[in-house]
Enzyme design. Structure first.
Site, PDB file in Angstrom:
ATOM      1  N   PRO A 141      30.173  29.653 -26.420  1.00 46.98           N
ATOM      2  CA  PRO A 141      29.799  29.139 -25.401  1.00 46.98           C
ATOM      3  C   PRO A 141      28.398  29.529 -25.212  1.00 46.98           C
ATOM      4  O   PRO A 141      27.962  30.758 -25.333  1.00 46.98           O
ATOM      5  CB  PRO A 141      30.681  29.235 -24.263  1.00 46.98           C
ATOM      6  CG  PRO A 141      31.637  29.927 -24.884  1.00 46.98           C
ATOM      7  CD  PRO A 141      31.564  30.439 -26.125  1.00 46.98           C
ATOM      8  N   ASN A 142      27.593  28.457 -24.795  1.00 43.00           N
ATOM      9  CA  ASN A 142      26.333  28.858 -24.130  1.00 43.00           C
ATOM     10  C   ASN A 142      25.194  29.179 -25.341  1.00 43.00           C
ATOM     11  O   ASN A 142      24.027  29.263 -24.899  1.00 43.00           O
ATOM     12  CB  ASN A 142      26.188  29.883 -23.146  1.00 43.00           C
ATOM     13  CG  ASN A 142      27.014  29.499 -22.180  1.00 43.00           C
ATOM     14  OD1 ASN A 142      26.941  28.347 -21.455  1.00 43.00           O
ATOM     15  ND2 ASN A 142      28.070  30.314 -21.570  1.00 43.00           N
ATOM     16  N   ARG A 158      17.725  30.632 -22.268  1.00 40.62           N
ATOM     17  CA  ARG A 158      18.608  31.214 -21.435  1.00 40.62           C
ATOM     18  C   ARG A 158      18.344  32.753 -21.732  1.00 40.62           C
ATOM     19  O   ARG A 158      18.377  33.369 -22.737  1.00 40.62           O
ATOM     20  CB  ARG A 158      20.007  30.822 -21.992  1.00 40.62           C
ATOM     21  CG  ARG A 158      20.966  31.885 -21.576  1.00 40.62           C
ATOM     22  CD  ARG A 158      22.572  31.589 -22.268  1.00 40.62           C
ATOM     23  NE  ARG A 158      23.605  32.428 -21.778  1.00 40.62           N
ATOM     24  CZ  ARG A 158      24.376  33.052 -22.624  1.00 40.62           C
ATOM     25  NH1 ARG A 158      24.188  32.922 -23.831  1.00 40.62           N
ATOM     26  NH2 ARG A 158      25.298  33.745 -21.992  1.00 40.62           N
ATOM     27  N   TYR A 198      18.547  37.786 -24.754  1.00 42.63           N
ATOM     28  CA  TYR A 198      18.839  37.048 -25.834  1.00 42.63           C
ATOM     29  C   TYR A 198      17.730  36.673 -26.799  1.00 42.63           C
ATOM     30  O   TYR A 198      17.857  36.294 -28.012  1.00 42.63           O
ATOM     31  CB  TYR A 198      19.745  35.710 -25.552  1.00 42.63           C
ATOM     32  CG  TYR A 198      20.879  36.097 -24.762  1.00 42.63           C
ATOM     33  CD1 TYR A 198      22.062  36.913 -25.476  1.00 42.63           C
ATOM     34  CD2 TYR A 198      21.356  35.685 -23.568  1.00 42.63           C
ATOM     35  CE1 TYR A 198      23.109  37.016 -24.553  1.00 42.63           C
ATOM     36  CE2 TYR A 198      22.346  35.748 -22.785  1.00 42.63           C
ATOM     37  CZ  TYR A 198      23.287  36.639 -23.281  1.00 42.63           C
ATOM     38  OH  TYR A 198      24.378  36.953 -22.748  1.00 42.63           O
ATOM     39  N   ASN A 221      29.946  34.982 -33.548  1.00 45.81           N
ATOM     40  CA  ASN A 221      29.425  35.331 -32.147  1.00 45.81           C
ATOM     41  C   ASN A 221      30.186  34.377 -31.301  1.00 45.81           C
ATOM     42  O   ASN A 221      29.789  33.414 -30.967  1.00 45.81           O
ATOM     43  CB  ASN A 221      27.848  34.992 -32.022  1.00 45.81           C
ATOM     44  CG  ASN A 221      27.407  35.490 -30.641  1.00 45.81           C
ATOM     45  OD1 ASN A 221      28.218  36.158 -29.768  1.00 45.81           O
ATOM     46  ND2 ASN A 221      26.077  35.711 -30.558  1.00 45.81           N
ATOM     47  N   ALA A 225      30.867  34.713 -24.765  1.00 52.56           N
ATOM     48  CA  ALA A 225      31.559  35.323 -23.575  1.00 52.56           C
ATOM     49  C   ALA A 225      32.951  35.318 -24.145  1.00 52.56           C
ATOM     50  O   ALA A 225      33.926  36.043 -23.454  1.00 52.56           O
ATOM     51  CB  ALA A 225      31.631  34.291 -22.338  1.00 52.56           C
ATOM     52  N   HIS A 281      34.939  38.423 -24.852  1.00 60.29           N
ATOM     53  CA  HIS A 281      35.414  39.425 -23.828  1.00 60.29           C
ATOM     54  C   HIS A 281      36.831  38.839 -23.163  1.00 60.29           C
ATOM     55  O   HIS A 281      37.420  39.611 -22.364  1.00 60.29           O
ATOM     56  CB  HIS A 281      34.462  40.033 -22.746  1.00 60.29           C
ATOM     57  CG  HIS A 281      33.002  39.884 -23.636  1.00 60.29           C
ATOM     58  ND1 HIS A 281      32.771  40.941 -24.283  1.00 60.29           N
ATOM     59  CD2 HIS A 281      31.827  39.128 -23.236  1.00 60.29           C
ATOM     60  CE1 HIS A 281      31.331  40.801 -24.793  1.00 60.29           C
ATOM     61  NE2 HIS A 281      30.831  39.837 -23.923  1.00 60.29           N
ATOM     62  N   GLU A 305      31.595  40.655 -36.707  1.00 62.07           N
ATOM     63  CA  GLU A 305      31.195  40.379 -35.180  1.00 62.07           C
ATOM     64  C   GLU A 305      29.703  40.405 -35.250  1.00 62.07           C
ATOM     65  O   GLU A 305      29.040  41.370 -35.634  1.00 62.07           O
ATOM     66  CB  GLU A 305      32.037  40.903 -34.248  1.00 62.07           C
ATOM     67  CG  GLU A 305      31.437  40.545 -32.853  1.00 62.07           C
ATOM     68  CD  GLU A 305      32.492  41.592 -31.871  1.00 62.07           C
ATOM     69  OE1 GLU A 305      32.875  42.420 -32.361  1.00 62.07           O
ATOM     70  OE2 GLU A 305      32.592  40.912 -30.787  1.00 62.07           O
ATOM     71  N   HIS A 333      26.363  39.968 -32.221  1.00 60.98           N
ATOM     72  CA  HIS A 333      25.972  39.834 -30.871  1.00 60.98           C
ATOM     73  C   HIS A 333      24.431  40.065 -30.750  1.00 60.98           C
ATOM     74  O   HIS A 333      23.912  41.045 -31.209  1.00 60.98           O
ATOM     75  CB  HIS A 333      26.690  40.603 -29.847  1.00 60.98           C
ATOM     76  CG  HIS A 333      28.107  40.449 -29.559  1.00 60.98           C
ATOM     77  ND1 HIS A 333      28.623  39.240 -28.704  1.00 60.98           N
ATOM     78  CD2 HIS A 333      29.046  41.077 -29.923  1.00 60.98           C
ATOM     79  CE1 HIS A 333      29.771  39.276 -28.981  1.00 60.98           C
ATOM     80  NE2 HIS A 333      30.200  40.560 -29.375  1.00 60.98           N
ATOM     81  N   LEU A 334      23.792  39.129 -30.296  1.00 58.76           N
ATOM     82  CA  LEU A 334      22.308  39.333 -30.055  1.00 58.76           C
ATOM     83  C   LEU A 334      21.890  40.348 -29.343  1.00 58.76           C
ATOM     84  O   LEU A 334      20.891  41.260 -29.761  1.00 58.76           O
ATOM     85  CB  LEU A 334      21.623  37.908 -29.533  1.00 58.76           C
ATOM     86  CG  LEU A 334      21.741  36.800 -30.455  1.00 58.76           C
ATOM     87  CD1 LEU A 334      21.758  35.408 -29.364  1.00 58.76           C
ATOM     88  CD2 LEU A 334      20.418  36.655 -31.096  1.00 58.76           C
ATOM     89  N   SER A 335      22.644  40.710 -28.033  1.00 56.08           N
ATOM     90  CA  SER A 335      22.157  41.727 -27.302  1.00 56.08           C
ATOM     91  C   SER A 335      23.068  43.143 -27.637  1.00 56.08           C
ATOM     92  O   SER A 335      24.099  42.699 -28.450  1.00 56.08           O
ATOM     93  CB  SER A 335      22.544  41.421 -25.848  1.00 56.08           C
ATOM     94  OG  SER A 335      23.928  40.999 -25.618  1.00 56.08           O
ATOM     95  N   ARG A 380      25.103  46.789 -21.686  1.00 59.60           N
ATOM     96  CA  ARG A 380      25.060  45.788 -20.505  1.00 59.60           C
ATOM     97  C   ARG A 380      26.162  45.981 -19.645  1.00 59.60           C
ATOM     98  O   ARG A 380      26.721  47.004 -19.365  1.00 59.60           O
ATOM     99  CB  ARG A 380      24.978  44.380 -21.319  1.00 59.60           C
ATOM    100  CG  ARG A 380      23.843  43.855 -22.200  1.00 59.60           C
ATOM    101  CD  ARG A 380      23.655  42.779 -22.603  1.00 59.60           C
ATOM    102  NE  ARG A 380      23.395  41.698 -21.709  1.00 59.60           N
ATOM    103  CZ  ARG A 380      23.560  40.598 -21.815  1.00 59.60           C
ATOM    104  NH1 ARG A 380      24.287  39.930 -23.041  1.00 59.60           N
ATOM    105  NH2 ARG A 380      23.750  39.691 -20.705  1.00 59.60           N
TER     106      ARG A 380
HETATM  107  C1  DHK Z   1      26.145  36.304 -25.982  1.00 62.82           C
HETATM  108  C2  DHK Z   1      26.830  35.881 -25.049  1.00 62.82           C
HETATM  109  O1  DHK Z   1      26.819  34.583 -24.450  1.00 62.82           O
HETATM  110  C3  DHK Z   1      27.587  36.786 -23.819  1.00 62.82           C
HETATM  111  O2  DHK Z   1      28.457  36.318 -23.228  1.00 62.82           O
HETATM  112  C4  DHK Z   1      28.001  38.066 -24.752  1.00 62.82           C
HETATM  113  C5  DHK Z   1      26.476  37.946 -26.631  1.00 62.82           C
HETATM  114  C6  DHK Z   1      27.020  38.716 -25.529  1.00 62.82           C
HETATM  115  C7  DHK Z   1      25.361  38.071 -27.527  1.00 62.82           C
HETATM  116  O3  DHK Z   1      24.619  38.970 -27.090  1.00 62.82           O
HETATM  117  O4  DHK Z   1      25.086  37.484 -28.519  1.00 62.82           O
HETATM  118  O5  DHK Z   1      28.360  38.995 -23.959  1.00 62.82           O
END
Ligand code: DHK
Length: 154
Positions: free
Chosen positions: A13-14, A21, A26, A77, A80, A83, A101, A103-105, A110
């Site tokens: 998502p997102n 965003r 990110y 990835n 959300a 988690h 797995e 994650h960008l961040s 965080r």
């Molecule tokens: C991306 C998201 O949308 C967050 O909900 C995760 C992750 C981290 C990312 O860092 O790619 O917590």
């Protein structure tokens, strides 16, 4: 039909909003640009790429079921859902090939609710905090693990 094995890259998502965003967390690279990075990495290593994004947990679970025997490896990835989703974790647990797995961040730097990932429990490796480049790193690593499992194809 392609003769080359497939690496799947699944996005939750997102992530369709990357570029606009929260760029502090990110970065500014868009998802289509990340797809290109993944395509270049996979192609160089002799793999085709199946790149997807969805905002829906069930769609992601269905995609994993569809790919579980077909993909030589999976990069995910789950955003959300990483988690929160035991269902996603359980789906990834039945994937034949390696799972990495990404994650960008750096989720560990965080908010506390991002520190635990259900996906991590079933992943062969994790790349977190390396931005868009992390996707290429994850593709490279999953290809390396897949090569080991199916015998070096070079
Ligand atoms: C991306 C998201 O949308 C967050 O909900 C995760 C992750 C981290 C990312 O860092 O790619 O917590």
């Amino acid at each position: 039909m392609s003769a080359r094995p497939v690496i799947a890259v699944l996005n939750g998502p997102n992530l369709n909003l990357l570029g606009e965003r929260d760029p502090h967390a990110y970065g500014t690279v868009t998802l289509p640009e990340i797809e290109k990075l993944c395509h270049t990495a996979a192609d160089r290593l002799g793999y085709d790429l199946d790149f997807r994004q969805t905002n829906h947990e069930g769609v992601l679970v269905d995609a994993i079921h569809e790919l579980r025997h077909r993909a030589a490896g999976v990069v995910v990835n789950a955003a959300a859902l990483s988690h929160t989703s035991v269902g996603l974790r359980d789906a990834l647990a039945v994937v034949d090939g390696p799972v990495v797995e990404v994650h960008l961040s750096n989720i560990h730097r965080r908010e506390a609710f991002r520190h635990h990932s259900y996906v991590a429990e079933v992943a062969d490796g994790i790349v977190t905090g390396c931005g868009a480049r992390g996707y290429a790193m994850a593709v490279e690593h999953v290809a390396h693990l897949a090569d080991e499992r199916i015998g070096d194809r070079s």
